[in-house]
Design a protein around this motif. Structure first.
Motif, PDB file in Angstrom:
ATOM      1  N   MET A  17     -20.522 -30.816  54.119  1.00 52.04           N
ATOM      2  CA  MET A  17     -21.674 -29.916  54.104  1.00 52.04           C
ATOM      3  C   MET A  17     -21.919 -29.359  52.706  1.00 52.04           C
ATOM      4  O   MET A  17     -20.975 -29.247  51.907  1.00 52.04           O
ATOM      5  CB  MET A  17     -21.444 -28.770  55.101  1.00 52.04           C
ATOM      6  CG  MET A  17     -21.513 -29.209  56.558  1.00 52.04           C
ATOM      7  SD  MET A  17     -21.038 -27.898  57.721  1.00 52.04           S
ATOM      8  CE  MET A  17     -19.238 -28.006  57.620  1.00 52.04           C
ATOM      9  N   PRO A  18     -23.170 -28.977  52.414  1.00 46.88           N
ATOM     10  CA  PRO A  18     -23.532 -28.543  51.061  1.00 46.88           C
ATOM     11  C   PRO A  18     -23.239 -27.070  50.798  1.00 46.88           C
ATOM     12  O   PRO A  18     -24.107 -26.318  50.342  1.00 46.88           O
ATOM     13  CB  PRO A  18     -25.028 -28.832  51.018  1.00 46.88           C
ATOM     14  CG  PRO A  18     -25.489 -28.565  52.410  1.00 46.88           C
ATOM     15  CD  PRO A  18     -24.362 -29.060  53.286  1.00 46.88           C
ATOM     16  N   VAL A  19     -22.023 -26.635  51.101  1.00 46.39           N
ATOM     17  CA  VAL A  19     -21.638 -25.256  50.820  1.00 46.39           C
ATOM     18  C   VAL A  19     -20.285 -25.244  50.122  1.00 46.39           C
ATOM     19  O   VAL A  19     -19.480 -26.173  50.271  1.00 46.39           O
ATOM     20  CB  VAL A  19     -21.557 -24.400  52.107  1.00 46.39           C
ATOM     21  CG1 VAL A  19     -22.935 -24.173  52.679  1.00 46.39           C
ATOM     22  CG2 VAL A  19     -20.641 -25.035  53.140  1.00 46.39           C
ATOM     23  N   GLU A  20     -20.057 -24.201  49.358  1.00 48.01           N
ATOM     24  CA  GLU A  20     -18.765 -24.022  48.713  1.00 48.01           C
ATOM     25  C   GLU A  20     -17.730 -23.581  49.749  1.00 48.01           C
ATOM     26  O   GLU A  20     -18.071 -23.227  50.882  1.00 48.01           O
ATOM     27  CB  GLU A  20     -18.885 -22.989  47.587  1.00 48.01           C
ATOM     28  CG  GLU A  20     -19.857 -23.405  46.488  1.00 48.01           C
ATOM     29  CD  GLU A  20     -20.039 -22.314  45.450  1.00 48.01           C
ATOM     30  OE1 GLU A  20     -19.270 -21.326  45.478  1.00 48.01           O
ATOM     31  OE2 GLU A  20     -20.956 -22.434  44.619  1.00 48.01           O
ATOM     32  N   SER A  21     -16.474 -23.609  49.367  1.00 44.16           N
ATOM     33  CA  SER A  21     -15.384 -23.259  50.286  1.00 44.16           C
ATOM     34  C   SER A  21     -14.521 -22.153  49.695  1.00 44.16           C
ATOM     35  O   SER A  21     -13.423 -22.404  49.199  1.00 44.16           O
ATOM     36  CB  SER A  21     -14.531 -24.491  50.597  1.00 44.16           C
ATOM     37  OG  SER A  21     -15.288 -25.486  51.241  1.00 44.16           O
TER      38      SER A  21
ATOM     39  N   GLY B 231     -10.377 -18.733  52.727  1.00 46.23           N
ATOM     40  CA  GLY B 231     -10.491 -18.211  54.081  1.00 46.23           C
ATOM     41  C   GLY B 231     -11.663 -18.736  54.880  1.00 46.23           C
ATOM     42  O   GLY B 231     -11.767 -18.457  56.078  1.00 46.23           O
ATOM     43  N   PHE B 232     -12.550 -19.504  54.237  1.00 45.84           N
ATOM     44  CA  PHE B 232     -13.739 -20.004  54.926  1.00 45.84           C
ATOM     45  C   PHE B 232     -13.503 -21.432  55.407  1.00 45.84           C
ATOM     46  O   PHE B 232     -13.260 -22.337  54.608  1.00 45.84           O
ATOM     47  CB  PHE B 232     -14.955 -19.970  54.007  1.00 45.84           C
ATOM     48  CG  PHE B 232     -16.211 -20.524  54.630  1.00 45.84           C
ATOM     49  CD1 PHE B 232     -16.794 -19.890  55.713  1.00 45.84           C
ATOM     50  CD2 PHE B 232     -16.797 -21.686  54.139  1.00 45.84           C
ATOM     51  CE1 PHE B 232     -17.952 -20.396  56.297  1.00 45.84           C
ATOM     52  CE2 PHE B 232     -17.954 -22.190  54.703  1.00 45.84           C
ATOM     53  CZ  PHE B 232     -18.530 -21.545  55.790  1.00 45.84           C
ATOM     54  N   ALA B 233     -13.571 -21.648  56.716  1.00 40.98           N
ATOM     55  CA  ALA B 233     -13.449 -22.977  57.308  1.00 40.98           C
ATOM     56  C   ALA B 233     -14.851 -23.445  57.675  1.00 40.98           C
ATOM     57  O   ALA B 233     -15.379 -23.088  58.736  1.00 40.98           O
ATOM     58  CB  ALA B 233     -12.543 -22.934  58.535  1.00 40.98           C
ATOM     59  N   ALA B 234     -15.451 -24.234  56.818  1.00 39.64           N
ATOM     60  CA  ALA B 234     -16.855 -24.615  57.003  1.00 39.64           C
ATOM     61  C   ALA B 234     -17.081 -25.328  58.330  1.00 39.64           C
ATOM     62  O   ALA B 234     -18.133 -25.153  58.960  1.00 39.64           O
ATOM     63  CB  ALA B 234     -17.305 -25.509  55.846  1.00 39.64           C
ATOM     64  N   HIS B 235     -16.100 -26.109  58.787  1.00 44.02           N
ATOM     65  CA  HIS B 235     -16.314 -26.892  60.011  1.00 44.02           C
ATOM     66  C   HIS B 235     -16.503 -26.001  61.236  1.00 44.02           C
ATOM     67  O   HIS B 235     -17.118 -26.414  62.218  1.00 44.02           O
ATOM     68  CB  HIS B 235     -15.153 -27.867  60.239  1.00 44.02           C
ATOM     69  CG  HIS B 235     -13.816 -27.207  60.384  1.00 44.02           C
ATOM     70  ND1 HIS B 235     -13.045 -26.862  59.293  1.00 44.02           N
ATOM     71  CD2 HIS B 235     -13.106 -26.840  61.477  1.00 44.02           C
ATOM     72  CE1 HIS B 235     -11.916 -26.324  59.716  1.00 44.02           C
ATOM     73  NE2 HIS B 235     -11.933 -26.284  61.035  1.00 44.02           N
TER      74      HIS B 235
END
Length: 294
Positions: free
Chosen positions: A265-269, A272-276
């Motif tokens: 996905m087109p977001v930074e990580s 603590g952030f789990a993009a999925h």
């Protein structure tokens, strides 16, 4: 994502909120919901869910109260409509007539949205999505009771398909209360399946549901495209709980030797952030820059 957005999605198990500035997530929240407050995407206890939403904004300060809201894919319908080439001013009326015939449900029970796709000369190809008014109206009432302004809305599995730049993929998002499967071909969600999943089911049962629904989606696509079946080069892209269990991924492959990975996905990580976990919300945040719909 070119601007600041706040997205919210409420399913049977939780309220999920994602605030993004450009490509960087600023705040992300998963607020669990007790069983019975929401069933199959329909909010049954609007006052209590609204209270949970107000708590999220009070405790986590995710930002603007102007939000992009997700609609559960359960009980939604999708159709491809082929019409003659028509003047733009009469196209909405023609789409409405054909939608009524194709859906088999009175249009006054549904909210519909459609988009013209590239088609053959002399034809107009339309992608149609429909959601039950009862589900959408309950969501809007709940958000407004929580002092939010849902200025844009989209069906969650369509947002899921938008969340990645991959043009061809089998996408699966397993959340505690439900599963979305999308067969995305040439950038279009050709097949969409959304099913409830019992929250107390075992991981083996949940994984079996994902495998069976993936097979059904592939079979359905192949039946409509016998001359263009899904090749083994088409990857499986995973979100939700599936992203936390890479040891189980091979069980989803069957006989095919596909690439299988977490949905890109087109977001930074940030830490603590789990993009999925927030994949549909990433897609909701891209709604404003998506193609024109009616």
């Amino acid at each position: 994502m070119a601007k600041d957005t706040v997205s919210i999605y409420i399913d049977d198990s939780a309220i999920r909120v994602l605030s993004v500035s450009g490509r960087r997530p600023r705040q992300w929240v998963v607020e669990p919901l007790d069983e019975g407050l929401v069933r199959d995407g329909l909010i049954l206890n609007e006052a209590q869910v609204a209270t949970h939403i107000r708590t999220v904004w009070a405790d986590k300060s995710p930002g603007s109260r102007r939000v992009i809201a997700g609609i559960s894919g359960i009980n939604c319908m999708y159709r491809f409509l082929t019409l003659p080439e028509l003047p733009e001013e009469i196209l909405p009326e023609a789409v409405a007539r054909e939608a009524s015939r194709a859906l088999g449900v009175p249009l006054d029970r549904l909210y519909t949205s459609w988009q013209v796709l590239p088609g053959k000369p002399g034809e107009t190809l339309v992608y149609l999505a429909a959601a039950a008014r009862t589900t959408v109206d309950a969501l809007i009432r709940t958000l407004r009771q929580a002092n939010l302004d849902p200025y844009l809305m989209d069906i969650a599995p369509l947002a899921l398909a938008r969340a990645t730049a991959e043009g061809n993929a089998l996408v699966a998002d397993l959340q505690p209360g439900g599963l979305d499967i999308v067969v995305k071909m040439d950038g279009v969600p050709e097949v969409v399946r959304s099913v409830p999943v019992p929250r107390k089911s075992s991981w083996t049962e949940r994984l079996n549901t994902v495998r069976q629904e993936l097979q059904r989606a592939v079979t359905f696509y192949t039946s409509g495209h016998p001359d263009n079946p899904i090749s083994d080069e088409i990857p499986i892209l995973l979100a939700g709980e599936l992203g936390d269990h890479p040891e189980s991924w091979k069980e989803l492959l069957g006989r095919a030797e596909r690439r299988i990975e977490i949905l890109p996905m087109p977001v930074e990580s940030p830490a603590g952030f789990a993009a999925h976990v927030f994949a549909p919300l990433v897609g909701l945040g891209l709604k404003e820059s998506a193609g024109k719909t009616a």
